[in-house]
Each structure stands twice: as structure tokens, then as C-alpha cells.
Design a protein around this motif. Sequence first.
Motif, short mmCIF file in Angstrom:
data_model
loop_
_atom_site.label_atom_id
_atom_site.label_comp_id
_atom_site.label_asym_id
_atom_site.label_seq_id
_atom_site.Cartn_x
_atom_site.Cartn_y
_atom_site.Cartn_z
N GLU A 120 1.10 -1.10 -0.16
CA GLU A 120 -0.45 0.19 -0.07
C GLU A 120 0.66 1.13 0.53
O GLU A 120 0.60 2.40 -0.53
CB GLU A 120 -0.86 0.03 1.49
N ARG A 121 2.25 1.49 0.66
CA ARG A 121 2.38 2.44 0.53
C ARG A 121 3.61 2.15 2.13
O ARG A 121 3.83 1.35 2.82
CB ARG A 121 2.20 4.13 1.67
N GLY A 122 4.80 3.54 1.88
CA GLY A 122 5.99 3.24 2.76
C GLY A 122 6.01 4.60 3.37
O GLY A 122 6.18 5.48 3.04
N PHE A 123 6.63 4.37 4.74
CA PHE A 123 6.69 5.97 5.43
C PHE A 123 8.43 5.47 5.75
O PHE A 123 8.84 4.09 6.17
CB PHE A 123 6.34 5.75 6.24
N VAL A 124 9.31 6.61 5.44
CA VAL A 124 10.45 6.88 6.14
C VAL A 124 10.77 7.88 6.81
O VAL A 124 10.97 8.93 5.82
CB VAL A 124 11.72 6.14 4.91
N ALA A 125 10.64 7.06 7.95
CA ALA A 125 11.15 8.37 9.48
C ALA A 125 12.03 7.80 10.32
O ALA A 125 11.98 7.69 10.90
CB ALA A 125 9.49 7.93 9.91
#
Length: 159
Positions: A47-52
Motif C-alpha cells: 500500500e505505501r511506505g514511510f521512511v521516518a
Amino acid sequence: MEIETLARAVSHELKRQGLMLVTAESCTGGWVAQMITSVSGSSEWFERGFVAYTNLAKREMLGVKTTILSRYGAVSEQTARAMAEGALTHSHAQVALAITGIAGPSGGTPEKPVGTVCFAWAGKKRDTNSIKQVFSGDRESVRRQAVAAALQGVLDFIR
């Protein structure tokens, strides 16, 4: 198992179960998302990816509470759990993976040496699981081992 093989296995299992994955990555910098999306047809299960990478990003993008970060630190199971749960909240996925760690060569402490990585896996209507592992090797090696452990963890979580 090689990370490419693990990524294909995760992709197959997500597709088989009709699940979408969201990732929330810190020390791996999006490497898990890159591995999942290297499998053809990944829009069916990713669905999506977060790079935090920073604490600010963890707070703004994933809703990790300042109190968690100040009490336990960015590299903690508590933060990984909050990242995974926040990724679920900020996406349309049913399964989330979070990774936060110290890949090195700097940044380690006696309590959290270089190679310390915390993982969490969360799912809609499921309990969140988390673990802490300490990997050895250089920055590249720690990150590679973290990606493999994260992917194996997704497989274990959804099976």
C-alpha cells in the motif's frame, strides 16, 4: 534465506490472503519497501511506505507520541510498536511492519550498542508483536540483516 527470496515469499503470502502491507522504516531507509516493490505486481499487496528517520518524522508522519520517544528512545520496542500502529492508522493497509535501530558505525551506547534493531508487526484486529535483536557487522550488514528479519517477521505474523 536471501532477502530477495523472502520478499517474494512475503509478496506471495500477502497476495494469497488478499492483504496490503505498509512499512514504517527508520534505519533501513526504505529498503524493505524497495524489496517488496521489486516483485512484479506489488501494487496488489503493497500500500505505501514511510521512511521516518528523525524523531520529528516519527511524530508527524506516524503519530508516535513525544512521551514514548523521550521515555524509551527512538530505538525501542515501544517506538517500533507505535510506528507500526501509526502506519496502519495512516494507510489503508491491513498489515504493518516497523523498523528502528542503530546501524552504525556511530550512535551506539552501552545499553543500545550498534546493531540494535527493534521491529514491530501490527494488523487490523490483531495484537501488535515486537522484538529487539542485536546484529553484528558493518552498517551495510546490519541493515541487510534487519531487512531479512523484518521480512521473515511479516511472514510469521500473517501465517
